[in-house]
Scaffold this motif. Structure first.
Motif: not given
Length: 269
Positions: A9-22, A46-59
């Motif tokens: 969940g790094i597209s916005s809000g806390m997740g986005h800020a956390a990705a940058l801070y880590f 420099g963060i490794h990003t990809q499309k992610l759906d947490v309800t899709d086990k393959l993803s």
């Protein structure tokens, strides 16, 4: 040795800020979200990003396999993805309630199941589950959301007891009011979930007014620091809060449920 973190969940809000801070604090960060168009600045950083759906086990498996293939380890998993499926319990379609659990709880479980074997081989790892003060307190129209966060709290506690023998710990972060788009999404969902000529319309209006007039002192950047502390404390705590007031309202709701019920009923009138 460089530490490796997966954050959802790094597209916005806390997740986005956390990705940058880590990342700024030396972690190799992997993560994703459904809205890949909102990940470009993270990718540029420099963060490794990809499309992610947490309800899709393959993803989820693609994310874990990529992380292990490129880094050989996973030190931290931050289960941050989530949302609020608000609305009257009488009127919310059951498929929407199931989706709320799929995202906020079952998706967390699926990803964690994929990560634990990696951490067990390392004999170390930290699983940081982003719950909410709404896992202990509640407001009208948030029934399914509160149920998922209360469930996440208990799930995390049980998991911690099961995996600490392998050097892995599972902890909970409980954010309170935060400056983000979360409340707007929750109110929008509440309106979408109203039936035609619903008697709950005025209640949704009162919730909207309450959230609009609330003072949300915490920023996403504040919470990112709490996430980091939960992920890196040498002696992890069971619960992490951003502010004393967040801890206080949780304690009040848990220890004085009748008084809390009276208070929230008065606030919503």
């Amino acid at each position: 040795m460089t530490k490796v973190a997966i954050i959802t969940g790094i597209s916005s809000g806390m997740g986005h800020a956390a990705a940058l801070y880590f990342h700024q604090n030396g972690f190799e960060v992997y993560g994703g979200a459904r809205r890949v168009e909102k990940l470009q600045d993270l990718k540029d950083a420099g963060i490794h990003t990809q499309k992610l759906d947490v309800t899709d086990k393959l993803s989820l498996r693609e994310l874990v396999d990529r992380t292990v293939a490129e880094q050989g380890r996973i030190d931290v998993l931050v289960n941050n993805a989530g949302y609020g499926e608000y609305g009257p319990l009488e009127e919310i379609p059951v498929e929407n309630a199931r989706k709320q659990f799929d995202v906020n709880l079952f998706g967390v479980d699926q990803l964690t199941q994929l990560v634990i074997p990696v951490m067990r081989r390392q004999k170390s790892g930290r699983i940081v589950n982003i719950s909410s003060i709404g896992g202990d307190m509640y407001t009208p129209l948030g029934g399914w959301y509160h149920a998922t966060k209360a469930g996440l709290n208990m799930w995390s506690d049980v998991l911690d007891q099961e995996v600490r023998q392998f050097g892995i710990r599972s902890v909970i972060v409980q954010p309170g009011g935060t400056k983000s788009e979360w409340s707007h999404v929750a109110v929008d969902n509440a309106r979408k979930n109203l039936a035609d000529n619903s008697p709950y319309g005025p209640l949704v209006d009162r919730l909207d007014k309450l959230l609009s007039n609330s003072f949300f002192g915490a920023t996403s950047e504040d919470l990112a620091k709490v996430f980091y502390k939960a992920a890196t404390d040498k002696r992890p705590k069971r619960r992490y809060f951003n502010a004393l007031s967040d801890h206080a309202i949780v304690t009040f709701a848990r220890t004085m449920p009748n008084s809390y019920k009276f208070l929230i009923s008065k606030i919503m009138k």
